[in-house]
Design a protein around this motif. Sequence first.
Motif, PDB file in Angstrom:
ATOM      1  N   PHE A  45      -4.243  -9.351  38.902  1.00  0.00           N
ATOM      2  CA  PHE A  45      -4.576  -8.756  37.613  1.00  0.00           C
ATOM      3  C   PHE A  45      -5.886  -7.984  37.692  1.00  0.00           C
ATOM      4  O   PHE A  45      -6.016  -6.884  37.170  1.00  0.00           O
ATOM      5  N   SER A  46      -6.840  -8.560  38.402  1.00  0.00           N
ATOM      6  CA  SER A  46      -8.127  -7.893  38.548  1.00  0.00           C
ATOM      7  C   SER A  46      -7.986  -6.622  39.366  1.00  0.00           C
ATOM      8  O   SER A  46      -8.613  -5.606  39.091  1.00  0.00           O
ATOM      9  N   PHE A  47      -7.134  -6.659  40.388  1.00  0.00           N
ATOM     10  CA  PHE A  47      -6.959  -5.496  41.243  1.00  0.00           C
ATOM     11  C   PHE A  47      -6.310  -4.342  40.486  1.00  0.00           C
ATOM     12  O   PHE A  47      -6.575  -3.182  40.731  1.00  0.00           O
ATOM     13  N   ALA A  48      -5.429  -4.708  39.520  1.00  0.00           N
ATOM     14  CA  ALA A  48      -4.692  -3.679  38.786  1.00  0.00           C
ATOM     15  C   ALA A  48      -5.521  -3.058  37.674  1.00  0.00           C
ATOM     16  O   ALA A  48      -5.065  -2.130  37.029  1.00  0.00           O
ATOM     17  N   GLN A  49      -6.706  -3.562  37.422  1.00  0.00           N
ATOM     18  CA  GLN A  49      -7.547  -3.028  36.366  1.00  0.00           C
ATOM     19  C   GLN A  49      -8.914  -2.636  36.937  1.00  0.00           C
ATOM     20  O   GLN A  49      -9.323  -3.117  37.987  1.00  0.00           O
ATOM     21  N   SER A  50      -9.584  -1.739  36.205  1.00  0.00           N
ATOM     22  CA  SER A  50     -10.941  -1.354  36.565  1.00  0.00           C
ATOM     23  C   SER A  50     -11.754  -1.236  35.286  1.00  0.00           C
ATOM     24  O   SER A  50     -11.203  -1.152  34.185  1.00  0.00           O
ATOM     25  N   ASN A  51     -13.041  -1.231  35.449  1.00  0.00           N
ATOM     26  CA  ASN A  51     -13.947  -1.081  34.318  1.00  0.00           C
ATOM     27  C   ASN A  51     -14.607   0.294  34.346  1.00  0.00           C
ATOM     28  O   ASN A  51     -14.859   0.849  35.413  1.00  0.00           O
ATOM     29  N   TYR A  52     -14.905   0.810  33.149  1.00  0.00           N
ATOM     30  CA  TYR A  52     -15.553   2.119  33.058  1.00  0.00           C
ATOM     31  C   TYR A  52     -16.491   2.123  31.855  1.00  0.00           C
ATOM     32  O   TYR A  52     -16.352   1.323  30.925  1.00  0.00           O
ATOM     33  N   PHE A  53     -17.444   3.044  31.879  1.00  0.00           N
ATOM     34  CA  PHE A  53     -18.384   3.207  30.778  1.00  0.00           C
ATOM     35  C   PHE A  53     -17.760   4.082  29.690  1.00  0.00           C
ATOM     36  O   PHE A  53     -17.057   5.045  29.981  1.00  0.00           O
ATOM     37  N   LYS A  54     -18.032   3.773  28.440  1.00  0.00           N
ATOM     38  CA  LYS A  54     -17.341   4.396  27.320  1.00  0.00           C
ATOM     39  C   LYS A  54     -17.979   5.701  26.848  1.00  0.00           C
ATOM     40  O   LYS A  54     -17.394   6.410  26.016  1.00  0.00           O
ATOM     41  N   MET A  55     -19.160   6.040  27.356  1.00  0.00           N
ATOM     42  CA  MET A  55     -19.832   7.262  26.894  1.00  0.00           C
ATOM     43  C   MET A  55     -20.426   8.016  28.072  1.00  0.00           C
ATOM     44  O   MET A  55     -20.648   7.454  29.151  1.00  0.00           O
ATOM     45  N   SER A  56     -20.701   9.292  27.835  1.00  0.00           N
ATOM     46  CA  SER A  56     -21.406  10.102  28.835  1.00  0.00           C
ATOM     47  C   SER A  56     -22.116  11.249  28.133  1.00  0.00           C
ATOM     48  O   SER A  56     -21.730  11.670  27.032  1.00  0.00           O
ATOM     49  N   TYR A  57     -23.162  11.739  28.773  1.00  0.00           N
ATOM     50  CA  TYR A  57     -23.824  12.950  28.293  1.00  0.00           C
ATOM     51  C   TYR A  57     -24.133  13.818  29.508  1.00  0.00           C
ATOM     52  O   TYR A  57     -24.207  13.333  30.647  1.00  0.00           O
ATOM     53  N   GLY A  58     -24.307  15.105  29.252  1.00  0.00           N
ATOM     54  CA  GLY A  58     -24.565  15.990  30.380  1.00  0.00           C
ATOM     55  C   GLY A  58     -25.050  17.353  29.939  1.00  0.00           C
ATOM     56  O   GLY A  58     -25.235  17.637  28.746  1.00  0.00           O
ATOM     57  N   PHE A  59     -25.249  18.200  30.917  1.00  0.00           N
ATOM     58  CA  PHE A  59     -25.760  19.552  30.680  1.00  0.00           C
ATOM     59  C   PHE A  59     -25.294  20.446  31.817  1.00  0.00           C
ATOM     60  O   PHE A  59     -24.862  19.973  32.881  1.00  0.00           O
ATOM     61  N   GLY A  60     -25.379  21.739  31.591  1.00  0.00           N
ATOM     62  CA  GLY A  60     -24.979  22.682  32.630  1.00  0.00           C
ATOM     63  C   GLY A  60     -25.160  24.114  32.165  1.00  0.00           C
ATOM     64  O   GLY A  60     -25.702  24.379  31.088  1.00  0.00           O
ATOM     65  N   GLY A  61     -24.686  25.031  32.958  1.00  0.00           N
ATOM     66  CA  GLY A  61     -24.831  26.445  32.616  1.00  0.00           C
ATOM     67  C   GLY A  61     -24.027  27.328  33.541  1.00  0.00           C
ATOM     68  O   GLY A  61     -23.445  26.869  34.534  1.00  0.00           O
ATOM     69  N   GLY A  62     -23.986  28.593  33.192  1.00  0.00           N
ATOM     70  CA  GLY A  62     -23.250  29.553  34.007  1.00  0.00           C
ATOM     71  C   GLY A  62     -23.243  30.927  33.371  1.00  0.00           C
ATOM     72  O   GLY A  62     -24.153  31.291  32.617  1.00  0.00           O
ATOM     73  N   ILE A  63     -22.198  31.682  33.638  1.00  0.00           N
ATOM     74  CA  ILE A  63     -22.089  33.053  33.151  1.00  0.00           C
ATOM     75  C   ILE A  63     -20.977  33.153  32.115  1.00  0.00           C
ATOM     76  O   ILE A  63     -20.116  32.285  32.018  1.00  0.00           O
ATOM     77  N   ASN A  64     -21.011  34.234  31.335  1.00  0.00           N
ATOM     78  CA  ASN A  64     -19.924  34.521  30.409  1.00  0.00           C
ATOM     79  C   ASN A  64     -19.612  36.010  30.407  1.00  0.00           C
ATOM     80  O   ASN A  64     -20.405  36.821  30.898  1.00  0.00           O
ATOM     81  N   LYS A  65     -18.461  36.347  29.864  1.00  0.00           N
ATOM     82  CA  LYS A  65     -18.084  37.751  29.700  1.00  0.00           C
ATOM     83  C   LYS A  65     -17.395  37.917  28.360  1.00  0.00           C
ATOM     84  O   LYS A  65     -16.578  37.088  27.965  1.00  0.00           O
ATOM     85  N   SER A  66     -17.707  39.008  27.666  1.00  0.00           N
ATOM     86  CA  SER A  66     -17.186  39.247  26.327  1.00  0.00           C
ATOM     87  C   SER A  66     -15.943  40.122  26.358  1.00  0.00           C
ATOM     88  O   SER A  66     -15.773  40.981  27.234  1.00  0.00           O
ATOM     89  N   TYR A  67     -15.066  39.866  25.372  1.00  0.00           N
ATOM     90  CA  TYR A  67     -13.872  40.684  25.131  1.00  0.00           C
ATOM     91  C   TYR A  67     -13.789  40.887  23.623  1.00  0.00           C
ATOM     92  O   TYR A  67     -13.279  40.037  22.893  1.00  0.00           O
ATOM     93  N   THR A  68     -14.319  42.008  23.156  1.00  0.00           N
ATOM     94  CA  THR A  68     -14.455  42.252  21.725  1.00  0.00           C
ATOM     95  C   THR A  68     -13.891  43.629  21.376  1.00  0.00           C
ATOM     96  O   THR A  68     -13.198  44.258  22.173  1.00  0.00           O
ATOM     97  N   ASP A  69     -14.236  44.090  20.158  1.00  0.00           N
ATOM     98  CA  ASP A  69     -13.800  45.416  19.726  1.00  0.00           C
ATOM     99  C   ASP A  69     -14.514  46.528  20.484  1.00  0.00           C
ATOM    100  O   ASP A  69     -14.040  47.660  20.509  1.00  0.00           O
ATOM    101  N   VAL A  70     -15.652  46.215  21.071  1.00  0.00           N
ATOM    102  CA  VAL A  70     -16.337  47.178  21.923  1.00  0.00           C
ATOM    103  C   VAL A  70     -15.509  47.373  23.191  1.00  0.00           C
ATOM    104  O   VAL A  70     -14.970  46.400  23.749  1.00  0.00           O
ATOM    105  N   TYR A  71     -15.406  48.598  23.634  1.00  0.00           N
ATOM    106  CA  TYR A  71     -14.440  48.974  24.671  1.00  0.00           C
ATOM    107  C   TYR A  71     -14.553  48.111  25.923  1.00  0.00           C
ATOM    108  O   TYR A  71     -13.559  47.642  26.458  1.00  0.00           O
ATOM    109  N   LYS A  72     -15.752  47.866  26.408  1.00  0.00           N
ATOM    110  CA  LYS A  72     -15.920  47.154  27.672  1.00  0.00           C
ATOM    111  C   LYS A  72     -16.961  46.061  27.520  1.00  0.00           C
ATOM    112  O   LYS A  72     -18.083  46.316  27.084  1.00  0.00           O
ATOM    113  N   GLY A  73     -16.594  44.835  27.917  1.00  0.00           N
ATOM    114  CA  GLY A  73     -17.529  43.724  27.864  1.00  0.00           C
ATOM    115  C   GLY A  73     -18.454  43.700  29.064  1.00  0.00           C
ATOM    116  O   GLY A  73     -18.230  44.385  30.070  1.00  0.00           O
ATOM    117  N   SER A  74     -19.494  42.905  28.951  1.00  0.00           N
ATOM    118  CA  SER A  74     -20.461  42.743  30.036  1.00  0.00           C
ATOM    119  C   SER A  74     -20.709  41.261  30.258  1.00  0.00           C
ATOM    120  O   SER A  74     -20.295  40.412  29.463  1.00  0.00           O
TER     121      SER A  74
END
Length: 243
Positions: free
Chosen positions: A21-50
Motif C-alpha cells: 500500500f505504501s509503495f502504491a502511494q506517494s506524498n506531495y506538497f499541496k502548494m507552490s509558488y514561482g517566477f520566471g520570464g521570457g519574450i512575447n510577440k503581438s498579433y493585433t490590428d496593427v499590420y505587423k507585431g514585434s
Amino acid sequence: MIFNLLRATYITLLLVFIGSFSFAQSNYFKMSYGFGGGINKSYTDVYKGSFGYTAYGVFDYHITPFVTLGLEGQYGMVQGGDIETDPHNRQFVNQYTSITANVKLMLGEVVDYDKSEFLYNLRGLYVGVGIGVINNKITDIVRIKPSWAAVDPGYGPFPGKDKSLNMAVPLNFGFNYYINDGYGYMRYIININAQSNFTFGEGLDGYNDPSTKFKNNSPDVYNSYTIGFKYMLGRIKSYRKTL
C-alpha cells in the motif's frame, strides 16, 4: 504452536499489505509558488507585431500533483508596428500588467506512467486555460500620420485609449520538470511554458479604428514564451500513484 504460526503468518501478511500500500502511494506538497520570464510577440490590428518581454509570478494549489488551480500575475511590454514600414504608419508600445486565474492538467494525471519510462519522463506535460484581466498602459503610439506619409499624410487622430482594462483568456501549453529534495519529495520545478493571451477589447494596441476602413474583426493576442522556477510547500497529501 499452531497459534504462534497463525500469528506469525498474520503479521507477515499485514506487513506485506502495508508495504504494498505504501509503495502504491506517494506524498506531495499541496502548494507552490514561482517566477520566471521570457519574450512575447503581438498579433493585433496593427499590420505587423514585434517582440517584447514578459515577467511573471505564480501561486498554485495542487489538487493532485498533476492538476493545479492557480493565480498568475504578469508585467511586461508588448509592441507592434513601425511608423516607417507599417502601411498606415502606425506603431505602439504597451507597458501592461495582468492577473489571471487558471487551471492546468498534466499528462501524469491521465496516463499510467509507472510502466513506461517514456511516459514517466513526460508526466509533467500539460495544457491549461484561464480567465482574468489585463491593464493596458500605452506609453508610445502614433495617433497622427507623419507629414511624409505616402498615403493621407497628417491623417488622424487614430481613435483609441492610452489606458484601458480588458478581459483576457490565456491558453497554456508547457512542461514541468520535477526535482526531488533530500527526503525524496517533489520539491522543485523547472517550468517551460508557451501561452497565447486573447484579449477582448481594443486596449492591447491602443487603436480602436472602425472595421469599415481597417481590419478589426478578431481579438488582439500576444503570445509569450517563458522559462521559470517553482518551489513546492505547504501541507503534505497522499497520491494514488508513485511519484
